[in-house]
Structure formats: C-alpha cells, structure tokens
Design a protein around this motif. Structure first.
Motif, PDB file in Angstrom:
ATOM      1  N   GLY A 195      -9.410  10.819   4.038  1.00  0.00           N
ATOM      2  CA  GLY A 195      -9.345  10.000   5.255  1.00  0.00           C
ATOM      3  C   GLY A 195      -7.927   9.593   5.554  1.00  0.00           C
ATOM      4  N   PHE A 196      -7.791   8.608   6.456  1.00  0.00           N
ATOM      5  CA  PHE A 196      -6.471   8.201   6.962  1.00  0.00           C
ATOM      6  C   PHE A 196      -6.148   6.760   6.578  1.00  0.00           C
ATOM      7  CE2 PHE A 196      -8.011  11.265  10.208  1.00  0.00           C
ATOM      8  CZ  PHE A 196      -6.966  12.183  10.179  1.00  0.00           C
ATOM      9  N   CYS A 197      -4.969   6.521   6.047  1.00  0.00           N
ATOM     10  CA  CYS A 197      -4.520   5.149   5.763  1.00  0.00           C
ATOM     11  C   CYS A 197      -4.119   4.474   7.077  1.00  0.00           C
ATOM     12  CB  CYS A 197      -3.319   5.203   4.814  1.00  0.00           C
ATOM     13  SG  CYS A 197      -2.524   3.622   4.529  1.00  0.00           S
ATOM     14  N   PRO A 198      -4.650   3.272   7.358  1.00  0.00           N
ATOM     15  CA  PRO A 198      -4.303   2.576   8.610  1.00  0.00           C
ATOM     16  C   PRO A 198      -2.928   1.911   8.514  1.00  0.00           C
ATOM     17  CG  PRO A 198      -5.851   1.258   7.354  1.00  0.00           C
ATOM     18  CD  PRO A 198      -5.630   2.512   6.554  1.00  0.00           C
ATOM     19  N   VAL A 226       0.846  -1.196   0.000  1.00  0.00           N
ATOM     20  CA  VAL A 226       0.000   0.000   0.000  1.00  0.00           C
ATOM     21  C   VAL A 226       0.881   1.245   0.000  1.00  0.00           C
ATOM     22  CG1 VAL A 226      -1.722   1.346   1.278  1.00  0.00           C
ATOM     23  CG2 VAL A 226      -1.918  -1.155   1.180  1.00  0.00           C
ATOM     24  N   CYS A 227       0.569   2.165  -0.913  1.00  0.00           N
ATOM     25  CA  CYS A 227       1.249   3.462  -0.926  1.00  0.00           C
ATOM     26  C   CYS A 227       0.399   4.469  -0.173  1.00  0.00           C
ATOM     27  CB  CYS A 227       1.459   3.928  -2.364  1.00  0.00           C
ATOM     28  SG  CYS A 227       1.947   5.660  -2.422  1.00  0.00           S
ATOM     29  N   HIS A 228       0.940   4.954   0.931  1.00  0.00           N
ATOM     30  CA  HIS A 228       0.267   5.963   1.753  1.00  0.00           C
ATOM     31  C   HIS A 228       0.536   7.338   1.129  1.00  0.00           C
ATOM     32  CE1 HIS A 228      -1.037   8.282   5.087  1.00  0.00           C
ATOM     33  NE2 HIS A 228       0.073   8.300   5.798  1.00  0.00           N
ATOM     34  N   CYS A 229      -0.533   8.104   0.886  1.00  0.00           N
ATOM     35  CA  CYS A 229      -0.405   9.442   0.268  1.00  0.00           C
ATOM     36  C   CYS A 229      -0.994  10.485   1.220  1.00  0.00           C
ATOM     37  CB  CYS A 229      -1.147   9.491  -1.065  1.00  0.00           C
ATOM     38  SG  CYS A 229      -0.629   8.253  -2.260  1.00  0.00           S
ATOM     39  N   PRO A 230      -0.293  10.810   2.301  1.00  0.00           N
ATOM     40  CA  PRO A 230      -0.904  11.634   3.356  1.00  0.00           C
ATOM     41  C   PRO A 230      -1.324  13.026   2.890  1.00  0.00           C
ATOM     42  CG  PRO A 230       1.472  11.427   3.710  1.00  0.00           C
ATOM     43  CD  PRO A 230       1.107  10.471   2.610  1.00  0.00           C
TER      44      PRO A 230
END
Ligand code: ZN
Length: 445
Positions: A298-301, A285-289
């Motif tokens: 929203g927020f990536c867990p 998973v690529c987190h894109c804050p």
C-alpha cells in the motif's frame, strides 16, 4: 586540519551556496555565494563544476542480512505474511561469515548510492550470531559510513501465537541484557556520532507486549531511540485486533511508545485520526516506497503525517523486498508512488522526495547534526555527475537526479573524508566483494 573548498557546483541543494562550500574539521565551515570567494584562505580546492551536490542521504530502514536472499524463488510474488513465512526458515541458517558479507555489501551499495548514514534493523540472532550488531559496527567503521544500529528482537513465536517459527526467537531477558550491553559499548550521544544504538522489537506479530514495554523503559533510561515495523499491512491490523483487541496505534500507546523517541517503518494503514495522533506525539515514520510496491503493501500517507507533525524519512527496507540497497533510486520511487497515490504532480516534487531522504530521515533518527548543508553541520555530502546518457538534455540538474533516474554517486563524503571517489568506494575491492557475497548467498538457496 585542512580547509577544503568544494567550488562552483553545477547545482547544490542549499540556498546561498551557489559558489560552493568550505569543509573543515569534518564539518561544513562556510557557504560561499555565487561569484564570491571563501572568507579565509583554503588549503585545497575541489572543482565541482560537473557535480550536483546534495546533503548525504540518510537511510532509516533496512535489513542488511536480506541481501543474501534477493529475488528468492521461495518468496517472490508474495505479500508480507506469506513472504515472511517462506523466508524465516531460510534466514534461520544465518551464520557470522555470511552475515558479515551481507552487511559489507549492503553498506557498500548504500554508500555508492549517496548514502552517508544508514540505519539497520537486525532482529535475527541464531546460535553463533550473538555478536551480529558488533559485526555491523566493525564493518561500518571500516567503510567510514555513519550508522544507527538497531538491536532488533523477536520473542513471540508460533507456539505463543506469533508469526515466526520457534527457532528464530530469543527470550526477553537475553534480549534486554544484550540491548544494554550494546548501548554501553557503542551508543554515542555526541554531535557528529558515527555509531548510535536504537532498540527495535520487530513487529506486533513477533514480539510480546512485555518486551515492547521493557524496551521503551530501557530507551528512556539510556536516551536512545525506538524503532519497529508498524502499519505495514491489513494482515497486521487484523492480528492486532484479534490478539490485542485494538489497532496498531492503540497498541503503540499502550506499550509506551507514542512519543518523539520512536520512528516506525512503513506507516501505511493508518486512519486520518491515527495520523493526527502520531503527528501530535511527533512519532517519526520511515517511508519505504520500493518495498511497499514489491510486497503490494500500500501507500504511506506522507503528506498527512508530515502535516500532523511527524518527521517522515526514507528507507530502502530489506533487500529481500526491494531488492536493492539504493537510496537515490528509492527517492525516485517515492516520487512515482507518491504521485500515483495523491494524483497530484504538484504535491510530490523532486525536491520534496530529496528532503525526505535527507532532512526527514535525519529527524527520524533524532539527529540535528546531519541531513542538511549548513554551517556547523557534519560534512556529509553526496555528489552526482550528469555524465551518463540518461541525463543528456536535462535542464534542472537537481530535478534530473530524480526524474532521469540517478543510481550512483561520483563522490561521497562522510565527516569530511571522501569515502567514494570516481564512483568507487575507497579501499574496497568491489569485484572481490561481489564474488564472496555471491558465494555466501548460494548457501541460502
Ligand atoms: Zn523492514
């Protein structure tokens, strides 16, 4: 080949290398302990006593072309679906010259922020832009940055119940034929590869099930990775339930994507059970804050996904939803939004977000040869000074990069070659690039 000793760094994100590292033949040849000397003579020494040395940062999600539509009045202050619907008709005007400048600008900006490997998700191929990925490969080669170019695609338009207008999609045969062409021409599976190709149908709401399934089969045949947007918004969940009768992760399984070849962009709206399932199958998973904050997605867990076994990396996402291409800045945002989400300062640390931007991202791209400073790995490095006012008074140099807000590397090395020197990209006229890209972007008003 010359042996280069990067000597006595102010700090380095690597155990046992307090005295520096030796680089040879494009790789890290040796770690030097504090107070020690290299084991063999060196040809050149770089005094790193002003520098914090990190592994080169790795960006795992972007849409380079979107640098042409930053802070666009048609799109600002909207959430994903209306934001996309505003921008699709504008993006349909993309032409090869403006696209080339957008790629050059995004790659230059990334490089200057300490990024040494960048993935781009390009899925727009209007008439005349059939060679979009070839243009990306040329620009990356000229700049000396490592890339994973994903052959993106959309084939589900409004007339078939999808979100994009009919003018921006292609048909499945055309997409698969071009995917195969690009894999044959550019996909380098060897250690130290400068260009890799991945297949990237855009999202559940712009691609047919048939194309998803066929892309997975093609990736298996040619040993390349798979990438798509998933779990970005509640709107996407509703779309999947209405159109496919299931949630996005079920859909992923149905089309043969639930495996270690896949990395997803965003990964926000997953249940605990879905995180566990993705982790079990080693889906990255690529987190894109930054993008997630701008589009209020929203927020990536992150912790739940990592605990379950998923590699988690970092991405700036497209520059219409960021609106920068600055990866060290994205690490700071990952810290900020992570702490707001977990309500825990200890759960989301400075070194933790730098690990996402390096090791985590490398794992998403399926690469064991980058993302860390270790003997035998590629000599991809980002060196930052703490000379700006914002760092004055900082005590932990590595934490300071994230907490005080570093934005620009002083030196960047890719495969043993300096690509940024004195905070400027080697061989690139930045002022000219700014002028040309700005003029091109004006056509997308
Ligand atoms: Zn995206």
């Amino acid at each position: 080949m010359a042996r280069l000793f990067i000597k006595d760094p102010l700090a380095i994100l690597c155990e046992g290398a307090g005295g520096g590292i030796v680089v040879e033949n494009g790789r890290i040849a040796e770690l030097v302990a504090s107070g020690a000397a290299p084991s063999a003579p060196v040809d050149e020494t770089f005094d790193a006593s002003r520098h914090v040395v990190l592994p080169g940062l790795v960006n795992t999600h972007h849409h380079f072309y979107q640098t042409l539509t930053r802070a666009h009045p048609a799109a600002i202050d909207k959430e994903l679906f209306p934001w996309l619907q505003s921008l699709y008709p504008i993006w349909a005007r993309l032409d090869p010259d403006s696209f080339r400048l957008s790629v050059r600008l995004a790659l230059t900006e990334l490089l200057m922020s300490g990024c040494t490997t960048a993935a781009d998700h390009h899925y727009l191929f209007p008439d005349g832009l059939e060679s979009g990925i070839d243009i990306e490969a040329e620009e990356a080669r000229a700049l000396g940055i490592r890339v994973t170019l994903t052959r993106g695609s959309m084939n589900l338009s409004q007339k078939d119940g999808g979100l994009p207008p009919d003018s921006v999609v292609q048909d499945e045969d055309e997409i698969l034929a071009d995917s195969e062409r690009l894999i044959g021409r550019y996909h380098d599976r060897s250690d130290g590869a400068m260009v890799q190709i991945a297949l990237a149908p855009c999202s559940p709401f712009s691609v047919t099930k048939s194309l998803m399934t066929a892309s997975a089969a093609l990736a298996e045949t040619h040993d390349c990775r798979l990438h798509t947007h998933l779990g970005e918004t509640e709107d996407e969940n509703r779309f999947c339930e209405e159109v496919f009768g299931c949630r996005p992760v079920d859909y992923l399984e149905e089309v043969g994507w639930l495996g270690p070849r896949t990395w997803l962009a965003h990964g926000i709206h997953f249940t605990t059970e879905e995180c566990a399932r993705l982790g079990r199958h080693r889906v990255g998973v690529c987190h894109c804050p930054t993008s997630n904050a701008v589009l209020a997605s929203g927020f990536c867990p992150v912790e739940a996904l990592e605990a379950a076994g998923s590699p988690v990396g970092l991405g700036v996402d497209g520059s219409a939803s960021n609106d920068a291409s600055n990866l060290i800045e994205a690490a700071r945002h990952a810290l900020m939004v992570g702490r707001l989400r977990t309500k825990s300062a200890a759960a989301v640390t400075e070194r933790g977000v730098l690990r996402l931007a390096t090791e985590g991202s490398a794992a998403c791209l399926g690469r064991g040869d980058i993302g860390r400073i270790a003997p035998g790995l590629q000599a991809d490095l980002a060196l930052f000074t703490l000379d700006e006012l914002r760092f004055s008074g900082a005590h932990d140099p590595i934490a300071a990069l994230v907490l005080c807000g570093a934005t620009r590397a002083d030196r960047v090395m890719v495969k043993g070659d300096w690509r940024v020197v004195d905070a400027m990209p080697v061989g690139m006229d930045v002022a000219r690039l700014r002028a040309e890209h700005g003029a091109a972007a004006a056509r997308f008003a």
